[in-house]
Scaffold this motif. Structure first.
Motif: not given
Length: 417
Positions: A394-398
């Motif tokens: 979903n386009g999140y950066i972790i």
């Protein structure tokens, strides 16, 4: 000035259907939103001069047809043995159950004589007749199915209509001769026919996930006037969903059959049902309307504020019919599935700010997974590894970090938008 000619690539059933091809026995499969009602009353019925019978699957559809401005329709709620009470009536509107009672105690020859009195017999939402008979094991409905599916009448034209082609195969398995005597017009996969569009689709595999999806739209409910339609089978599930809605400060109203003697509609529910059938809008102040199978057909919701539809069943036919109650394109449809992979692949995530830009410990991530409320094939809640994959999709950066907490370095992860 030059007049600009707009080319259309989508057409309604009335525009695509060639009436010259109609014979004695006909099945028309056409998607929800393709204008079947318009086709029936403005193109099919006017083609015939004598008596016409319109069979429908429930009292909602019967009521809606009778409340419409079509002066030619007429339904008699008393005995059916006599001729029309209203001599000007052209179309008799009757539920399957009511008409089945009419032919229940007659032999085949007498029943066929009743059918021969009509020039045109329309059986709308024919899949529901099959469903009802399967569910109730009704001998009356079986007789009606037998008369509709296996007989050819000299004077009467029969037209069966549905949006769900799966049921044609089911009918054929019960009455093998059906398709040999019927010609089938299948518009289900026709790319040129009008149908309702869902801009996005998400899957769930547990009723509790409905609350999670509603939370995703919380701002829309609070500030945008958003409304939601939810379909589920049982009244016990309706009550569970009501509780979920109230827990997150939504305002739900539930509607089911007015003929249910075990669970009687209260005054507010009766008012909401009547308003919905007559206007097509959800009555104020409610922003979530919850329905079951009794409202699966015959309800046309025109309320443009409904942008979210949740369907808590894996039955494909029920999914199609329940979605079709909302008579316009919608932003998101949430559908029940038995396939956990579909759930994970389809998730659209809008993570609350409390989870962003802070180091998340193992305990924090477990709590986040709990809030996600997604399950695997073994019906166990998803762990962080899988939830992390959904967030990345979903386009999140972790990012992994090692902050000092209580004097010790701790393995954590930070989620960024």
């Amino acid at each position: 000035k030059r007049r600009k000619i707009l080319k259309r690539d989508k057409f309604y059933l009335s525009e695509l259907f060639d009436m010259s091809k109609i014979k004695n026995n006909n099945i028309i499969i056409s998607p929800v939103g393709s204008g079947k009602t318009e086709f029936i009353f403005n193109k099919l019925i006017p083609r015939y001069n004598g008596k016409k019978l319109y069979l429908c699957d429930n009292c909602n559809l019967e009521e809606q047809v009778l409340n419409s401005k079509r002066k030619e329709t007429f339904s008699r709620k008393s005995e059916y043995e006599n001729e029309f009470i209203d001599s000007e009536a052209q179309v008799e509107v009757v539920c399957y159950n009511a008409f089945a009672k009419r032919v229940a105690n007659l032999d085949i020859c007498e029943s066929m004589k009743i059918f021969e009195k009509y020039d045109l017999i329309i059986a709308d939402e024919i899949h529901s007749l099959v469903d009802y008979q399967n569910f109730t094991d009704s001998k009356n409905l079986w007789r009606l199915m037998e008369l509709l599916f296996t007989k050819e009448y000299e004077n009467a034209t029969i037209v069966l209509l549905t949006a769900t082609p799966y049921y044609i195969e089911k009918i054929q398995s019960k009455f093998p001769s059906t398709l040999s005597s019927f010609q089938v017009f299948d518009f289900d996969e026709n790319k040129n026919i009008v149908r309702y569009i869902n801009k996005r689709k998400v899957y769930i595999n547990h009723i509790s996930q409905i609350e999670t999806q509603l939370k995703q739209y919380r701002e829309g409910f609070e500030y945008g006037g958003l409304k939601c339609l939810i379909y589920t089978k049982t009244i016990s599930d309706i009550k569970k969903i009501e509780t979920m809605c109230k827990r997150i400060n939504l305002n739900p109203i539930s509607i089911w059959s007015k003929n249910n003697t075990k669970h009687i509609l209260n005054e507010k529910q009766e008012e909401a049902r009547k308003y919905l059938l007559q206007t097509g809008y959800v009555i104020e102040p409610y922003n979530v309307i919850i329905i079951n199978k009794s409202m699966e057909t015959g309800v046309n919701i025109k309320d443009k504020d409904i942008e979210l539809v949740v369907i808590n069943t894996t039955n494909i036919t029920e999914q199609i019919q329940a979605r079709g109650r909302v008579r316009h394109d919608i932003d998101l449809i949430v559908v029940r599935t038995k396939n956990p992979a579909q759930v994970m692949e389809s998730q659209i995530v809008n993570l609350p700010k409390k989870w962003l830009n802070i180091p998340l410990t193992r305990i924090d991530k477990a709590q986040l997974c709990k809030e996600f409320n997604l399950y695997n094939e073994a019906r166990r809640q998803l762990k962080w590894t899988t939830v992390k994959e959904i967030l990345l999709n979903n386009g999140y950066i972790i990012k992994k970090v090692k902050p000092v907490i209580n004097g010790k370095q701790v393995n954590c992860e930070i989620i960024k938008k």
